[in-house]
Write a protein that holds these residues in place. Structure first.
Motif, PDB file in Angstrom:
ATOM      1  N   GLU A  34       0.512  -6.680 -11.661  1.00 13.11           N
ATOM      2  CA  GLU A  34       0.739  -5.597 -10.701  1.00 13.11           C
ATOM      3  C   GLU A  34      -0.273  -4.491 -10.930  1.00 13.11           C
ATOM      4  O   GLU A  34      -0.364  -3.925 -12.022  1.00 13.11           O
ATOM      5  CB  GLU A  34       2.157  -5.055 -10.829  1.00 13.11           C
ATOM      6  N   LEU A  35      -1.040  -4.168  -9.901  1.00 16.42           N
ATOM      7  CA  LEU A  35      -2.020  -3.091  -9.948  1.00 16.42           C
ATOM      8  C   LEU A  35      -1.353  -1.787  -9.508  1.00 16.42           C
ATOM      9  O   LEU A  35      -0.213  -1.796  -9.032  1.00 16.42           O
ATOM     10  CB  LEU A  35      -3.188  -3.426  -9.023  1.00 16.42           C
ATOM     11  N   PRO A  36      -2.026  -0.654  -9.662  1.00 20.17           N
ATOM     12  CA  PRO A  36      -1.455   0.603  -9.168  1.00 20.17           C
ATOM     13  C   PRO A  36      -1.040   0.482  -7.705  1.00 20.17           C
ATOM     14  O   PRO A  36      -1.683  -0.210  -6.915  1.00 20.17           O
ATOM     15  CB  PRO A  36      -2.626   1.583  -9.324  1.00 20.17           C
ATOM     16  N   GLY A  37       0.046   1.147  -7.380  1.00 18.35           N
ATOM     17  CA  GLY A  37       0.541   1.111  -6.014  1.00 18.35           C
ATOM     18  C   GLY A  37       1.345  -0.129  -5.690  1.00 18.35           C
ATOM     19  O   GLY A  37       1.673  -0.366  -4.524  1.00 18.35           O
ATOM     20  N   GLY A  38       1.678  -0.929  -6.706  1.00 17.63           N
ATOM     21  CA  GLY A  38       2.473  -2.125  -6.475  1.00 17.63           C
ATOM     22  C   GLY A  38       1.711  -3.278  -5.866  1.00 17.63           C
ATOM     23  O   GLY A  38       2.320  -4.269  -5.435  1.00 17.63           O
ATOM     24  N   VAL A  39       0.383  -3.199  -5.821  1.00 18.33           N
ATOM     25  CA  VAL A  39      -0.428  -4.295  -5.282  1.00 18.33           C
ATOM     26  C   VAL A  39      -0.484  -5.429  -6.298  1.00 18.33           C
ATOM     27  O   VAL A  39      -0.745  -5.204  -7.474  1.00 18.33           O
ATOM     28  CB  VAL A  39      -1.857  -3.800  -4.951  1.00 18.33           C
ATOM     29  N   VAL A  40      -0.251  -6.650  -5.838  1.00 23.07           N
ATOM     30  CA  VAL A  40      -0.241  -7.816  -6.718  1.00 23.07           C
ATOM     31  C   VAL A  40      -1.560  -8.562  -6.600  1.00 23.07           C
ATOM     32  O   VAL A  40      -2.090  -8.766  -5.504  1.00 23.07           O
ATOM     33  CB  VAL A  40       0.932  -8.759  -6.368  1.00 23.07           C
ATOM     34  N   ALA A  41      -2.102  -8.957  -7.756  1.00 21.16           N
ATOM     35  CA  ALA A  41      -3.334  -9.747  -7.783  1.00 21.16           C
ATOM     36  C   ALA A  41      -3.255 -10.735  -8.938  1.00 21.16           C
ATOM     37  O   ALA A  41      -2.481 -10.547  -9.884  1.00 21.16           O
ATOM     38  CB  ALA A  41      -4.558  -8.842  -7.944  1.00 21.16           C
ATOM     39  N   TRP A  42      -4.058 -11.777  -8.866  1.00 24.73           N
ATOM     40  CA  TRP A  42      -4.140 -12.752  -9.952  1.00 24.73           C
ATOM     41  C   TRP A  42      -5.218 -12.305 -10.930  1.00 24.73           C
ATOM     42  O   TRP A  42      -6.394 -12.206 -10.561  1.00 24.73           O
ATOM     43  CB  TRP A  42      -4.476 -14.134  -9.417  1.00 24.73           C
ATOM     44  N   SER A  43      -4.813 -12.035 -12.170  1.00 22.39           N
ATOM     45  CA  SER A  43      -5.795 -11.736 -13.218  1.00 22.39           C
ATOM     46  C   SER A  43      -6.326 -13.060 -13.753  1.00 22.39           C
ATOM     47  O   SER A  43      -5.590 -13.850 -14.356  1.00 22.39           O
ATOM     48  CB  SER A  43      -5.138 -10.945 -14.348  1.00 22.39           C
ATOM     49  N   ALA A  69      -3.137  -8.058   3.409  1.00 21.59           N
ATOM     50  CA  ALA A  69      -2.581  -6.724   3.176  1.00 21.59           C
ATOM     51  C   ALA A  69      -3.496  -5.643   3.740  1.00 21.59           C
ATOM     52  O   ALA A  69      -3.036  -4.634   4.283  1.00 21.59           O
ATOM     53  CB  ALA A  69      -2.365  -6.497   1.676  1.00 21.59           C
ATOM     54  N   TRP A  70      -4.804  -5.850   3.632  1.00 20.60           N
ATOM     55  CA  TRP A  70      -5.761  -4.894   4.186  1.00 20.60           C
ATOM     56  C   TRP A  70      -5.754  -4.950   5.716  1.00 20.60           C
ATOM     57  O   TRP A  70      -5.695  -3.920   6.387  1.00 20.60           O
ATOM     58  CB  TRP A  70      -7.160  -5.189   3.649  1.00 20.60           C
ATOM     59  N   ALA A  71      -5.795  -6.154   6.240  1.00 23.37           N
ATOM     60  CA  ALA A  71      -5.831  -6.326   7.697  1.00 23.37           C
ATOM     61  C   ALA A  71      -4.584  -5.759   8.356  1.00 23.37           C
ATOM     62  O   ALA A  71      -4.635  -5.268   9.489  1.00 23.37           O
ATOM     63  CB  ALA A  71      -5.984  -7.810   8.028  1.00 23.37           C
ATOM     64  N   ALA A  72      -3.447  -5.811   7.643  1.00 22.90           N
ATOM     65  CA  ALA A  72      -2.189  -5.317   8.196  1.00 22.90           C
ATOM     66  C   ALA A  72      -2.027  -3.809   8.024  1.00 22.90           C
ATOM     67  O   ALA A  72      -1.001  -3.245   8.430  1.00 22.90           O
ATOM     68  CB  ALA A  72      -1.015  -6.044   7.539  1.00 22.90           C
ATOM     69  N   GLY A  73      -3.000  -3.144   7.427  1.00 21.86           N
ATOM     70  CA  GLY A  73      -2.924  -1.710   7.242  1.00 21.86           C
ATOM     71  C   GLY A  73      -1.991  -1.266   6.135  1.00 21.86           C
ATOM     72  O   GLY A  73      -1.547  -0.114   6.100  1.00 21.86           O
ATOM     73  N   GLU A  74      -1.709  -2.168   5.192  1.00 23.21           N
ATOM     74  CA  GLU A  74      -0.778  -1.843   4.107  1.00 23.21           C
ATOM     75  C   GLU A  74      -1.444  -1.060   2.979  1.00 23.21           C
ATOM     76  O   GLU A  74      -0.755  -0.534   2.105  1.00 23.21           O
ATOM     77  CB  GLU A  74      -0.163  -3.129   3.544  1.00 23.21           C
ATOM     78  N   ILE A  75      -2.779  -0.995   2.970  1.00 18.67           N
ATOM     79  CA  ILE A  75      -3.496  -0.325   1.891  1.00 18.67           C
ATOM     80  C   ILE A  75      -3.898   1.070   2.345  1.00 18.67           C
ATOM     81  O   ILE A  75      -4.702   1.247   3.258  1.00 18.67           O
ATOM     82  CB  ILE A  75      -4.737  -1.140   1.474  1.00 18.67           C
ATOM     83  N   SER A  76      -3.338   2.072   1.693  1.00 15.80           N
ATOM     84  CA  SER A  76      -3.548   3.460   2.089  1.00 15.80           C
ATOM     85  C   SER A  76      -4.857   4.006   1.519  1.00 15.80           C
ATOM     86  O   SER A  76      -5.270   3.627   0.420  1.00 15.80           O
ATOM     87  CB  SER A  76      -2.381   4.310   1.570  1.00 15.80           C
ATOM     88  N   PRO A  77      -5.508   4.933   2.241  1.00 13.40           N
ATOM     89  CA  PRO A  77      -6.697   5.603   1.700  1.00 13.40           C
ATOM     90  C   PRO A  77      -6.418   6.388   0.425  1.00 13.40           C
ATOM     91  O   PRO A  77      -7.353   6.807  -0.258  1.00 13.40           O
ATOM     92  CB  PRO A  77      -7.119   6.546   2.834  1.00 13.40           C
ATOM     93  N   GLU A  78      -5.141   6.596   0.106  1.00  9.11           N
ATOM     94  CA  GLU A  78      -4.793   7.310  -1.120  1.00  9.11           C
ATOM     95  C   GLU A  78      -4.651   6.374  -2.319  1.00  9.11           C
ATOM     96  O   GLU A  78      -4.439   6.833  -3.441  1.00  9.11           O
ATOM     97  CB  GLU A  78      -3.481   8.080  -0.920  1.00  9.11           C
ATOM     98  N   TRP A  79      -4.782   5.072  -2.099  1.00  4.67           N
ATOM     99  CA  TRP A  79      -4.691   4.094  -3.190  1.00  4.67           C
ATOM    100  C   TRP A  79      -5.858   4.321  -4.160  1.00  4.67           C
ATOM    101  O   TRP A  79      -7.012   4.472  -3.730  1.00  4.67           O
ATOM    102  CB  TRP A  79      -4.745   2.689  -2.598  1.00  4.67           C
ATOM    103  N   PRO A  80      -5.624   4.348  -5.477  1.00  2.00           N
ATOM    104  CA  PRO A  80      -6.706   4.624  -6.434  1.00  2.00           C
ATOM    105  C   PRO A  80      -7.897   3.682  -6.342  1.00  2.00           C
ATOM    106  O   PRO A  80      -9.005   4.048  -6.722  1.00  2.00           O
ATOM    107  CB  PRO A  80      -6.009   4.506  -7.796  1.00  2.00           C
ATOM    108  N   LEU A  81      -7.689   2.463  -5.847  1.00  2.00           N
ATOM    109  CA  LEU A  81      -8.789   1.496  -5.756  1.00  2.00           C
ATOM    110  C   LEU A  81      -9.351   1.398  -4.337  1.00  2.00           C
ATOM    111  O   LEU A  81     -10.129   0.482  -4.041  1.00  2.00           O
ATOM    112  CB  LEU A  81      -8.314   0.109  -6.204  1.00  2.00           C
ATOM    113  N   TYR A  82      -8.989   2.328  -3.476  1.00  3.89           N
ATOM    114  CA  TYR A  82      -9.341   2.225  -2.066  1.00  3.89           C
ATOM    115  C   TYR A  82     -10.854   2.083  -1.854  1.00  3.89           C
ATOM    116  O   TYR A  82     -11.315   1.238  -1.090  1.00  3.89           O
ATOM    117  CB  TYR A  82      -8.815   3.447  -1.308  1.00  3.89           C
ATOM    118  N   THR A  83     -11.635   2.918  -2.531  1.00  7.78           N
ATOM    119  CA  THR A  83     -13.083   2.888  -2.324  1.00  7.78           C
ATOM    120  C   THR A  83     -13.673   1.541  -2.731  1.00  7.78           C
ATOM    121  O   THR A  83     -14.637   1.060  -2.128  1.00  7.78           O
ATOM    122  CB  THR A  83     -13.763   4.018  -3.121  1.00  7.78           C
TER     123      THR A  83
END
Length: 414
Positions: A34-43, A69-83
């Motif tokens: 689990e990454l910041p913001g509850g985003v799930v990824a495979w390490s 998740a990106w295409a659906a607009g679920e990732i906010s510009p305030e997410w720490p990894l947004y850039t």
């Protein structure tokens, strides 16, 4: 889409990168986290598996095409990894788009252009060491700030024509903030705005007065209405490419120098191997890259289709992937039980710290050149230098991406 169960939540502050990597590795070479913001990824932490996926055409870096998740607009510009995800440059490109963008940027890092930088790096090194030599005996110096930072940032800024000191300093602070993975939403959005203000100003200045630098070259590619090779840039690609080159062009080398100095000061027997001819400075550089990858975890990649791995694990189409370079550098399958040990005479120093495949870091030869000049010169000038604090008092930078120290306090002449 059903989310996989996450046995580990990544610490946004990166306070124990290798301990966390070991805990993740205990669950397998590919583990949902689990990454910041509850985003799930495979390490992906196994070196062989990571190497395979980095060259697999079924793995993309384009969130717009391959991350639901990106295409659906679920990732906010305030997410720490947004850039890290939002930029439009070769870092987030896939297939022919990546090739188009990389072709333009590769002009900055040809073997000839890199070799031509050697005299300039040597002069920067001499100037910095002369300045440090004025430090009174016993006085503490932060070598990360006073030595590891100036060389890489000055080289990359000169290469891209960032002449204005205020712009240089502003870009440096913005890049530090981008790597700050526990940043508040306010910091994330403020950094994003300031970054594009600074880069927009750089582009405007170079349009008005082009120079012999890569920013001017990229602007020419952007403004050419009839490129013969199909490499024309959009305005956002132009600005985001500058962000990638200036940011990645110094942060990783800062960490390489920082970690190499730290490793030799805390392992005097390894420094003795170098001084007595049993190992070379190239061994120091490669072992540092293996043992302390400058980028610990790199976001993000995405499965273009279902990918079956060994052990019954399947990466589902659209799943996000985190390339865990620091973990891969300690992989017991390759290094045995002593992968955490810094050993310049280690027979196998293979690592993925500069990536692999089509996204292999263009600046790797430049980083090695800078380290190959800066490290031996520093230790020759100050042979008695020592850490000014106990090693366990040092603190990591506030990031699970960037792997370095906040400060590196030393006494040059105890």
């Amino acid at each position: 889409m059903e989310r996989p169960t996450c046995p580990v939540a990544i610490d946004p502050a990166g306070r124990d990168i290798h301990g966390e990597a070991a805990r993740i590795r205990a669950h397998g070479p590919a583990v949902p986290v689990e990454l910041p913001g509850g985003v799930v990824a495979w390490s992906v932490n196994g070196q062989a598996l990571l190497k395979r996926l980095l060259t697999d055409p079924r793995v993309s870096k384009d969130p717009r095409r391959h991350w639901p998740a990106w295409a659906a607009g679920e990732i906010s510009p305030e997410w720490p990894l947004y850039t890290w995800v939002a930029v439009r440059n070769m870092f987030t490109a896939y297939g022919s788009e990546h090739k188009r963008l990389r072709t333009l940027v590769s002009k900055a890092f040809t073997a000839r252009r890199t070799a031509a930088l050697r005299p300039r790096v040597e002069q920067m090194t001499v100037d910095l060491l002369d300045g440090l030599a004025a430090t009174p005996p016993g006085e503490v110096v932060d070598l990360r700030e006073a030595y590891a930072y100036p060389i890489p940032i000055q080289v990359i800024c000169e290469l891209f024509g960032v002449d204005d000191e205020e712009t240089r300093e502003g870009l440096r602070h913005c890049v530090d903030s981008i790597f700050h993975t526990s940043a508040t939403p306010d910091e994330v959005t403020a950094t994003y705005a300031e970054l594009y203000r600074l880069l927009g100003g750089l582009v405007a200045a170079k349009r008005e007065q082009p120079g012999d630098d890569m920013t001017s070259v990229l602007i020419s590619a952007r403004d050419d209405d009839t490129p013969s090779d199909g490499t024309q840039l959009t305005e956002q690609e132009l600005v985001d490419t500058l962000l990638l080159m200036i940011g990645a062009g110094h942060e990783t080398t800062v960490n390489l120098l920082d970690n190499a100095i730290h490793a030799l000061l805390t392992h005097p027997e390894q420094l003795a191997h170098v001084r007595e001819g049993r190992a070379g400075w190239g061994d120091v550089i490669e072992e540092t890259l293996r043992a302390q990858a400058p980028v610990a975890n790199l976001p993000l990649r995405y499965a273009v289709e279902d990918i079956e791995l060994d052990g019954g694990v399947t990466l589902r189409k659209g799943d996000a992937i985190l390339a865990s370079y620091a973990a891969a550098g300690h992989d017991p399958a390759l290094y045995g039980d002593d992968g955490a040990r810094f050993d310049v005479r280690r027979a196998t120093k293979e690592h993925l710290s500069f990536g692999h495949g089509v996204h292999f870091c263009l600046g790797a030869p430049l980083a090695r050149l800078e380290a190959g000049i800066a490290l031996p010169a520093l230790f020759a000038r100050f042979p008695g230098m020592a850490l000014a604090v106990a090693p366990d008092e040092l603190r990591q930078v506030d990031s699970f991406i960037s792997n370095g120290h906040r400060t590196l306090p030393v006494r040059l002449r105890p």
